[in-house]
Write an enzyme that holds these catalytic residues in place. Structure first.
Site, PDB file in Angstrom:
ATOM      1  N   ASN A   1      -5.234   5.368  -0.740  1.00 33.03           N
ATOM      2  CA  ASN A   1      -4.588   5.755   0.524  1.00 33.03           C
ATOM      3  C   ASN A   1      -4.137   7.211   0.525  1.00 33.03           C
ATOM      4  O   ASN A   1      -4.068   7.847   1.573  1.00 33.03           O
ATOM      5  CB  ASN A   1      -3.411   4.834   0.835  1.00 33.03           C
TER       6      ASN A   1
ATOM      7  N   GLU B   1      -6.111  -1.573  -7.333  1.00 29.64           N
ATOM      8  CA  GLU B   1      -5.283  -0.563  -8.012  1.00 29.64           C
ATOM      9  C   GLU B   1      -4.142  -1.288  -8.727  1.00 29.64           C
ATOM     10  O   GLU B   1      -3.364  -1.998  -8.074  1.00 29.64           O
ATOM     11  CB  GLU B   1      -4.711   0.436  -7.003  1.00 29.64           C
TER      12      GLU B   1
ATOM     13  N   SER C   1       0.833  -1.200   0.000  1.00 28.52           N
ATOM     14  CA  SER C   1       0.000   0.000   0.000  1.00 28.52           C
ATOM     15  C   SER C   1       0.865   1.246   0.000  1.00 28.52           C
ATOM     16  O   SER C   1       0.384   2.330  -0.302  1.00 28.52           O
ATOM     17  CB  SER C   1      -0.932   0.005   1.208  1.00 28.52           C
TER      18      SER C   1
ATOM     19  N   HIS D   1      -2.844  -3.684  -5.913  1.00 23.98           N
ATOM     20  CA  HIS D   1      -3.225  -3.322  -4.540  1.00 23.98           C
ATOM     21  C   HIS D   1      -4.692  -3.620  -4.275  1.00 23.98           C
ATOM     22  O   HIS D   1      -5.576  -2.957  -4.823  1.00 23.98           O
ATOM     23  CB  HIS D   1      -2.920  -1.830  -4.318  1.00 23.98           C
TER      24      HIS D   1
HETATM   25  N1  3HC Z   1     -15.655 -14.069   1.365  1.00 23.24           N
HETATM   26  C1  3HC Z   1     -16.862 -13.840   0.793  1.00 23.24           C
HETATM   27  N2  3HC Z   1     -17.882 -13.265   1.442  1.00 23.24           N
HETATM   28  C2  3HC Z   1     -17.676 -12.898   2.713  1.00 23.24           C
HETATM   29  C3  3HC Z   1     -16.443 -13.075   3.360  1.00 23.24           C
HETATM   30  C4  3HC Z   1     -15.406 -13.691   2.634  1.00 23.24           C
HETATM   31  N3  3HC Z   1     -14.191 -13.893   3.156  1.00 23.24           N
HETATM   32  N4  3HC Z   1     -16.534 -12.577   4.619  1.00 23.24           N
HETATM   33  C5  3HC Z   1     -17.783 -12.123   4.768  1.00 23.24           C
HETATM   34  N5  3HC Z   1     -18.467 -12.314   3.616  1.00 23.24           N
HETATM   35  C6  3HC Z   1     -19.856 -11.992   3.344  1.00 23.24           C
HETATM   36  C7  3HC Z   1     -20.686 -12.236   4.570  1.00 23.24           C
HETATM   37  O1  3HC Z   1     -21.112 -13.598   4.576  1.00 23.24           O
HETATM   38  C8  3HC Z   1     -21.826 -11.249   4.449  1.00 23.24           C
HETATM   39  O2  3HC Z   1     -22.885 -11.821   3.733  1.00 23.24           O
HETATM   40  P1  3HC Z   1     -24.420 -11.582   4.204  1.00 23.24           P
HETATM   41  O3  3HC Z   1     -24.601 -10.085   4.204  1.00 23.24           O
HETATM   42  O4  3HC Z   1     -25.179 -12.271   3.122  1.00 23.24           O
HETATM   43  O5  3HC Z   1     -24.506 -12.226   5.539  1.00 23.24           O
HETATM   44  C9  3HC Z   1     -21.264 -10.151   3.551  1.00 23.24           C
HETATM   45  O6  3HC Z   1     -20.007 -10.607   3.057  1.00 23.24           O
HETATM   46  C10 3HC Z   1     -21.064  -8.855   4.278  1.00 23.24           C
HETATM   47  O7  3HC Z   1     -20.523  -9.140   5.566  1.00 23.24           O
HETATM   48  P2  3HC Z   1     -20.704  -8.118   6.765  1.00 23.24           P
HETATM   49  O8  3HC Z   1     -22.034  -8.264   7.409  1.00 23.24           O
HETATM   50  O9  3HC Z   1     -19.485  -8.228   7.630  1.00 23.24           O
HETATM   51  O10 3HC Z   1     -20.687  -6.804   5.903  1.00 23.24           O
HETATM   52  P3  3HC Z   1     -21.142  -5.337   6.074  1.00 23.24           P
HETATM   53  O11 3HC Z   1     -22.363  -5.115   5.301  1.00 23.24           O
HETATM   54  O12 3HC Z   1     -21.081  -4.922   7.511  1.00 23.24           O
HETATM   55  O13 3HC Z   1     -19.938  -4.637   5.277  1.00 23.24           O
HETATM   56  C11 3HC Z   1     -17.724  -4.030   4.800  1.00 23.24           C
HETATM   57  C12 3HC Z   1     -18.637  -4.892   5.629  1.00 23.24           C
HETATM   58  C13 3HC Z   1     -17.771  -4.478   3.326  1.00 23.24           C
HETATM   59  C14 3HC Z   1     -16.325  -4.251   5.335  1.00 23.24           C
HETATM   60  C15 3HC Z   1     -18.183  -2.537   4.872  1.00 23.24           C
HETATM   61  O14 3HC Z   1     -18.345  -2.170   6.209  1.00 23.24           O
HETATM   62  C16 3HC Z   1     -17.195  -1.604   4.227  1.00 23.24           C
HETATM   63  O15 3HC Z   1     -17.184  -1.450   3.026  1.00 23.24           O
HETATM   64  N6  3HC Z   1     -16.322  -0.964   5.051  1.00 23.24           N
HETATM   65  C17 3HC Z   1     -15.276  -0.100   4.565  1.00 23.24           C
HETATM   66  C18 3HC Z   1     -14.045  -0.926   4.302  1.00 23.24           C
HETATM   67  C19 3HC Z   1     -12.947  -0.129   3.669  1.00 23.24           C
HETATM   68  O16 3HC Z   1     -13.006   1.089   3.502  1.00 23.24           O
HETATM   69  N7  3HC Z   1     -11.879  -0.849   3.298  1.00 23.24           N
HETATM   70  C20 3HC Z   1     -10.719  -0.253   2.708  1.00 23.24           C
HETATM   71  C21 3HC Z   1      -9.705  -0.054   3.760  1.00 23.24           C
HETATM   72  S1  3HC Z   1      -8.264   0.713   3.099  1.00 23.24           S
HETATM   73  C22 3HC Z   1      -7.317  -0.538   2.611  1.00 23.24           C
HETATM   74  O17 3HC Z   1      -7.655  -1.696   2.701  1.00 23.24           O
HETATM   75  C23 3HC Z   1      -6.034  -0.153   1.995  1.00 23.24           C
HETATM   76  C24 3HC Z   1      -4.872  -0.759   2.710  1.00 23.24           C
HETATM   77  O18 3HC Z   1      -3.742  -0.517   1.928  1.00 23.24           O
HETATM   78  C25 3HC Z   1      -4.633  -0.152   4.073  1.00 23.24           C
END
Ligand code: 3HC
Length: 285
Positions: free
Chosen positions: A190, A152, A119, A140
């Site tokens: 990021n 990315e 990242s 990424h």
């Molecule tokens: N594989 C497939 N599906 C999966 C899974 C997996 N490993 N883990 C969970 N799921 C499924 C679940 O079964 C669930 O299904 P359901 O709704 O039918 O029960 C579904 O995915 C959603 O699970 P959650 O209930 O946990 O999901 P939410 O609706 O609460 O959403 C989230 C979770 C997608 C993480 C959402 O909160 C979100 O988008 N958050 C922001 C995350 C973000 O910004 N990430 C980027 C961070 S920056 C980064 O990564 C960069 C790095 O370089 C630092």
């Protein structure tokens, strides 16, 4: 170039997600971990995740078995000798990454593309450590990898167009939407996200509002899926601090400097969900 065999280095938070999406998309995946216990843990985590999806009715039992059948783990980097694409997802350490890319260059077949899920590290430095800089680039993913749609694809000034095209197509094949960026610290997401997260910490440090109210404000007021502190705990405070430090080092702008509270939480070992405590506490982790 057709990609069939994919190597993934590291099967932690990001690596296991990359292994999962690649294997689910039909690629044979071999991951490399530092020791046998981490290989076992990686395989177990993947099995549990896929079984959880079967239990929820989101994946057929047969597809789970087939996916697991496409995944193997090893401690030996040399076993990546048949890889068409290697995705490095180790911890963020530039020196280690450069050394790993130099080793991969000696191990992998001449056609193989070497990609980093970094990242914040310098992809150009990784490319320069190999004799195939045209086939080195960034790929990424975002956390949690199976759920986040974006990848990315990061090109350096040395990357060949053909490698960008192949990896862009592979990202689509594993179900992601690729965007292209240049190798400039923090790329697109990021570069914009980290200053926002750091500002959230500063606002909290300054006593403007509680964690819960800042999170609620950004969720409900801006439609973000998570507030900044929930997201910080998900991404990891150590990862965020590392990215911020690299950005500060690169651009020398105070807004990228990690705030004092972030540094102290990392020193205290409060790294977020993965340690059971970050800005919030997590039961049973
Ligand atoms: N594989 C497939 N599906 C999966 C899974 C997996 N490993 N883990 C969970 N799921 C499924 C679940 O079964 C669930 O299904 P359901 O709704 O039918 O029960 C579904 O995915 C959603 O699970 P959650 O209930 O946990 O999901 P939410 O609706 O609460 O959403 C989230 C979770 C997608 C993480 C959402 O909160 C979100 O988008 N958050 C922001 C995350 C973000 O910004 N990430 C980027 C961070 S920056 C980064 O990564 C960069 C790095 O370089 C630092």
């Amino acid at each position: 170039m057709a990609i069939k065999n994919v190597g993934v280095i590291g099967c932690g938070l990001m690596g296991s997600g990359i292994v999962q999406v690649a294997a689910q998309a039909g690629f044979d995946v071999l991951f490399v971990e530092a020791d046998d216990a981490l290989v076992t843990r990686g395989l177990e985590r993947l099995r549990q995740t896929l079984e959880g999806l079967v239990a929820k009715g989101k994946l057929e039992a047969k597809a789970k078995d087939e996916t697991l059948g496409r995944i193997a783990g090893t401690t030996r980097l040399e076993e990546l000798k048949a890889s068409d694409l290697v995705v490095e997802a180790m911890t963020e350490n530039q020196v280690l990454k450069n050394e790993t890319f130099a080793k991969l260059d000696r191990i992998c077949p001449p056609h193989a593309i070497l990609a980093s899920n970094t990242s914040s590290c310098n992809v150009t430095a990784m490319a320069a450590a190999t004799r195939r800089p045209g086939q080195v680039l960034g790929v990424h993913f975002f956390n949690p990898v199976p759920l986040m749609k974006l990848v990315e694809v990061v090109r350096t000034i040395l990357t060949d167009e053909a490698a960008v095209k192949t990896v862009t197509e592979w990202a689509r094949a594993v179900g992601k939407t690729p965007v292209q960026a240049k190798d400039s610290t923090a790329f697109i997401v990021n570069r914009l996200l980290v200053p926002y997260l750091l500002d959230a910490i500063r606002v909290y440090e300054g006593g403007l509002a509680t964690l819960e109210d800042i999170d609620a404000a950004m969720k409900l007021g801006c439609g973000h899926p998570m507030g900044p502190f929930t997201l910080l705990d998900l991404v990891g405070l150590d990862t965020t601090m590392y990215v911020a430090e690299v950005m500060f080092e690169e651009f020398r702008e105070p807004r990228y400097a990690p705030p004092p509270l972030l540094k102290r939480m990392v020193l205290a070992g409060h790294l977020g969900r993965k340690t059971g405590r970050g800005f919030y506490r997590y039961e049973g982790t």
